[in-house]
Motif scaffolding. Sequence first.
Motif, PDB file in Angstrom:
ATOM      1  N   GLY A  58       0.944  -1.358  -0.125  1.00 54.39           N
ATOM      2  CA  GLY A  58      -0.124  -0.043   0.091  1.00 54.39           C
ATOM      3  C   GLY A  58       0.895   1.354  -0.030  1.00 54.39           C
ATOM      4  O   GLY A  58       2.210   1.113  -0.167  1.00 54.39           O
ATOM      5  N   HIS A  59       0.203   2.331   0.259  1.00 54.48           N
ATOM      6  CA  HIS A  59       1.123   3.837   0.229  1.00 54.48           C
ATOM      7  C   HIS A  59       0.287   4.723   0.863  1.00 54.48           C
ATOM      8  O   HIS A  59      -0.871   4.679   1.360  1.00 54.48           O
ATOM      9  CB  HIS A  59       0.666   4.061  -1.201  1.00 54.48           C
ATOM     10  CG  HIS A  59       1.248   5.433  -1.584  1.00 54.48           C
ATOM     11  ND1 HIS A  59       2.892   5.370  -1.477  1.00 54.48           N
ATOM     12  CD2 HIS A  59       0.919   6.765  -1.686  1.00 54.48           C
ATOM     13  CE1 HIS A  59       3.098   6.648  -1.950  1.00 54.48           C
ATOM     14  NE2 HIS A  59       1.968   7.528  -2.035  1.00 54.48           N
ATOM     15  N   ILE A  60       1.136   5.417   1.617  1.00 56.07           N
ATOM     16  CA  ILE A  60       0.814   6.650   2.702  1.00 56.07           C
ATOM     17  C   ILE A  60       1.479   7.957   2.010  1.00 56.07           C
ATOM     18  O   ILE A  60       2.499   8.016   1.520  1.00 56.07           O
ATOM     19  CB  ILE A  60       1.228   6.434   4.002  1.00 56.07           C
ATOM     20  CG1 ILE A  60       0.876   5.518   4.754  1.00 56.07           C
ATOM     21  CG2 ILE A  60       1.323   7.781   4.720  1.00 56.07           C
ATOM     22  CD1 ILE A  60       1.553   4.983   5.974  1.00 56.07           C
ATOM     23  N   SER A  61       0.551   9.010   1.504  1.00 53.02           N
ATOM     24  CA  SER A  61       1.227  10.156   1.044  1.00 53.02           C
ATOM     25  C   SER A  61       0.414  11.290   2.021  1.00 53.02           C
ATOM     26  O   SER A  61      -0.468  11.186   2.589  1.00 53.02           O
ATOM     27  CB  SER A  61       0.610  10.288  -0.310  1.00 53.02           C
ATOM     28  OG  SER A  61      -0.949  10.243  -0.507  1.00 53.02           O
ATOM     29  N   PHE A  62       1.320  12.218   2.127  1.00 54.43           N
ATOM     30  CA  PHE A  62       0.861  13.423   3.012  1.00 54.43           C
ATOM     31  C   PHE A  62       0.235  14.711   2.039  1.00 54.43           C
ATOM     32  O   PHE A  62       0.828  15.149   0.940  1.00 54.43           O
ATOM     33  CB  PHE A  62       1.957  13.947   3.656  1.00 54.43           C
ATOM     34  CG  PHE A  62       2.538  12.731   4.786  1.00 54.43           C
ATOM     35  CD1 PHE A  62       1.871  12.571   5.918  1.00 54.43           C
ATOM     36  CD2 PHE A  62       3.470  12.270   4.277  1.00 54.43           C
ATOM     37  CE1 PHE A  62       2.096  11.650   6.680  1.00 54.43           C
ATOM     38  CE2 PHE A  62       3.902  10.782   5.264  1.00 54.43           C
ATOM     39  CZ  PHE A  62       3.141  10.981   6.783  1.00 54.43           C
ATOM     40  N   LEU A  63      -0.885  15.212   2.341  1.00 51.45           N
ATOM     41  CA  LEU A  63      -1.340  16.434   1.642  1.00 51.45           C
ATOM     42  C   LEU A  63      -1.354  17.569   2.263  1.00 51.45           C
ATOM     43  O   LEU A  63      -1.514  17.783   3.633  1.00 51.45           O
ATOM     44  CB  LEU A  63      -2.898  15.866   1.574  1.00 51.45           C
ATOM     45  CG  LEU A  63      -3.348  14.391   1.295  1.00 51.45           C
ATOM     46  CD1 LEU A  63      -4.697  14.185   1.485  1.00 51.45           C
ATOM     47  CD2 LEU A  63      -3.002  14.271  -0.338  1.00 51.45           C
ATOM     48  N   ALA A  64      -0.664  18.484   1.459  1.00 50.09           N
ATOM     49  CA  ALA A  64      -0.683  19.936   1.970  1.00 50.09           C
ATOM     50  C   ALA A  64      -1.884  20.628   1.755  1.00 50.09           C
ATOM     51  O   ALA A  64      -2.746  20.261   0.951  1.00 50.09           O
ATOM     52  CB  ALA A  64       0.615  20.511   0.956  1.00 50.09           C
ATOM     53  N   PRO A  65      -2.128  21.739   2.468  1.00 50.78           N
ATOM     54  CA  PRO A  65      -3.365  22.401   2.405  1.00 50.78           C
ATOM     55  C   PRO A  65      -3.420  23.010   0.742  1.00 50.78           C
ATOM     56  O   PRO A  65      -2.309  22.932   0.158  1.00 50.78           O
ATOM     57  CB  PRO A  65      -3.062  23.824   2.972  1.00 50.78           C
ATOM     58  CG  PRO A  65      -2.066  23.293   4.075  1.00 50.78           C
ATOM     59  CD  PRO A  65      -1.283  22.299   3.543  1.00 50.78           C
ATOM     60  N   GLU A  66      -4.604  23.557   0.094  1.00 57.38           N
ATOM     61  CA  GLU A  66      -4.632  23.743  -1.073  1.00 57.38           C
ATOM     62  C   GLU A  66      -3.771  24.992  -1.544  1.00 57.38           C
ATOM     63  O   GLU A  66      -3.255  24.641  -2.870  1.00 57.38           O
ATOM     64  CB  GLU A  66      -6.340  24.264  -1.159  1.00 57.38           C
ATOM     65  CG  GLU A  66      -7.387  23.200  -1.042  1.00 57.38           C
ATOM     66  CD  GLU A  66      -8.672  23.928  -1.244  1.00 57.38           C
ATOM     67  OE1 GLU A  66      -8.839  25.146  -1.660  1.00 57.38           O
ATOM     68  OE2 GLU A  66      -9.705  23.273  -0.949  1.00 57.38           O
ATOM     69  N   LYS A  67      -3.382  25.607  -0.899  1.00 56.41           N
ATOM     70  CA  LYS A  67      -2.532  26.849  -1.388  1.00 56.41           C
ATOM     71  C   LYS A  67      -1.079  26.487  -1.277  1.00 56.41           C
ATOM     72  O   LYS A  67      -0.348  27.368  -1.604  1.00 56.41           O
ATOM     73  CB  LYS A  67      -2.710  28.231  -0.678  1.00 56.41           C
ATOM     74  CG  LYS A  67      -4.245  28.609  -0.962  1.00 56.41           C
ATOM     75  CD  LYS A  67      -4.613  30.033  -0.616  1.00 56.41           C
ATOM     76  CE  LYS A  67      -5.787  30.409  -0.866  1.00 56.41           C
ATOM     77  NZ  LYS A  67      -6.092  31.792  -0.223  1.00 56.41           N
ATOM     78  N   GLU A  68      -0.677  25.231  -0.784  1.00 60.02           N
ATOM     79  CA  GLU A  68       0.754  25.018  -0.751  1.00 60.02           C
ATOM     80  C   GLU A  68       0.990  23.716  -1.166  1.00 60.02           C
ATOM     81  O   GLU A  68       0.289  23.024  -1.645  1.00 60.02           O
ATOM     82  CB  GLU A  68       0.828  24.720   0.919  1.00 60.02           C
ATOM     83  CG  GLU A  68       0.585  25.974   1.907  1.00 60.02           C
ATOM     84  CD  GLU A  68       0.923  25.845   3.354  1.00 60.02           C
ATOM     85  OE1 GLU A  68       1.505  24.720   3.693  1.00 60.02           O
ATOM     86  OE2 GLU A  68       0.508  26.529   4.116  1.00 60.02           O
ATOM     87  N   ARG A  69       2.175  23.551  -1.492  1.00 59.33           N
ATOM     88  CA  ARG A  69       2.694  22.119  -2.038  1.00 59.33           C
ATOM     89  C   ARG A  69       3.356  21.348  -1.163  1.00 59.33           C
ATOM     90  O   ARG A  69       4.199  21.617  -0.360  1.00 59.33           O
ATOM     91  CB  ARG A  69       3.767  22.682  -3.402  1.00 59.33           C
ATOM     92  CG  ARG A  69       4.037  21.415  -4.229  1.00 59.33           C
ATOM     93  CD  ARG A  69       5.264  22.099  -5.165  1.00 59.33           C
ATOM     94  NE  ARG A  69       4.582  22.843  -6.208  1.00 59.33           N
ATOM     95  CZ  ARG A  69       5.214  23.452  -6.965  1.00 59.33           C
ATOM     96  NH1 ARG A  69       6.567  23.290  -7.070  1.00 59.33           N
ATOM     97  NH2 ARG A  69       4.663  24.216  -7.838  1.00 59.33           N
ATOM     98  N   ALA A  70       2.861  20.131  -1.212  1.00 57.83           N
ATOM     99  CA  ALA A  70       3.653  19.033  -0.356  1.00 57.83           C
ATOM    100  C   ALA A  70       4.972  18.935  -0.753  1.00 57.83           C
ATOM    101  O   ALA A  70       5.645  18.860  -1.892  1.00 57.83           O
ATOM    102  CB  ALA A  70       2.865  17.659  -0.634  1.00 57.83           C
ATOM    103  N   THR A  71       5.894  18.970   0.438  1.00 55.64           N
ATOM    104  CA  THR A  71       7.227  18.867   0.052  1.00 55.64           C
ATOM    105  C   THR A  71       7.998  17.421   0.101  1.00 55.64           C
ATOM    106  O   THR A  71       8.927  17.322  -0.248  1.00 55.64           O
ATOM    107  CB  THR A  71       8.002  19.680   1.140  1.00 55.64           C
ATOM    108  OG1 THR A  71       7.753  19.078   2.411  1.00 55.64           O
ATOM    109  CG2 THR A  71       7.545  20.981   1.203  1.00 55.64           C
ATOM    110  N   GLY A  72       7.171  16.531   0.528  1.00 56.39           N
ATOM    111  CA  GLY A  72       7.724  15.268   0.817  1.00 56.39           C
ATOM    112  C   GLY A  72       8.561  15.218   2.273  1.00 56.39           C
ATOM    113  O   GLY A  72       9.038  14.054   2.598  1.00 56.39           O
ATOM    114  N   LYS A  73       8.524  16.258   2.884  1.00 58.87           N
ATOM    115  CA  LYS A  73       9.449  16.432   4.202  1.00 58.87           C
ATOM    116  C   LYS A  73       8.448  16.768   5.345  1.00 58.87           C
ATOM    117  O   LYS A  73       9.012  17.688   6.178  1.00 58.87           O
ATOM    118  CB  LYS A  73      10.697  17.063   3.966  1.00 58.87           C
ATOM    119  CG  LYS A  73      11.572  16.526   2.858  1.00 58.87           C
ATOM    120  CD  LYS A  73      12.653  17.601   2.697  1.00 58.87           C
ATOM    121  CE  LYS A  73      13.950  17.126   1.849  1.00 58.87           C
ATOM    122  NZ  LYS A  73      14.793  17.956   1.519  1.00 58.87           N
TER     123      LYS A  73
END
Length: 247
Positions: A62-77
């Motif tokens: 499976g997979h876990i991803s982290f979601l940034a708020p609409e006006k921000e970009r997810a950094t992966g960190k």
Amino acid sequence: MAGVNIENLSKTYTIHDQEIKALSNINLTIKDGSFVTLVGKSGSGKTTLLRLLCGLEQITKGHISFLAPEKERATGKERISIVFQEPRLMPWLTVQENMALPLIKEKDRQQVSQTVAHFLDLLGLKKFKDAYPSQISGGMAQRVALGRTLCYDPDIILMDEPLGALDAFTRKNLQTELIDIFLLEKKTIIFVTHDVDEAVFLGQRVVIFDGGSIIEDVPVPLDYPRDPLSQNFFQIREQILRTITGK
């Protein structure tokens, strides 16, 4: 802040050549800035999910991803912190030194002092800043553990039964303080508990686990602060209890 998207997540342990499924096909989305409680019997997979979220365990499938708020970009960190049932403080450090631990590499020491002072004040620990863990109560020690996490300024706070070892009065007070902090700091909180009343009192959603699977996701459309004696609270509590017990 950040949210979490979990897709088809499974975790299997191998013990003496026997496979044990701790989690099976978990699908769950948690929006940024929300408070979600996970409830279920012992061994249902709640803590395993937290350990996967913070990287203490490896995903089997499976997979876990982290979601940034609409006006921000997810950094992966994304910054993730976990609060355990035990405070796990360093006994040779004072309250304020324990809280400052996550900031040990920060060069701006004045900013570090201001950050620690802010959360000492917020958590009612200012008078005890120079005390050692052996000199404070269990409830205060858990506040220090929470303060240490808040000083780190995580996007997501994971909490693994952090109030479970406390007496009823201290636990109730800390539940109320935790809600106040959530409303003030706007952090995403994922909170594991065995206590259904606590799950309903704190969470905007209660996710019910059984046998390593999610069996129900219950919204809690009640404003804070919540009255555990109200009819709406009682109805949600009873719905969750019936789901867990099958009665």
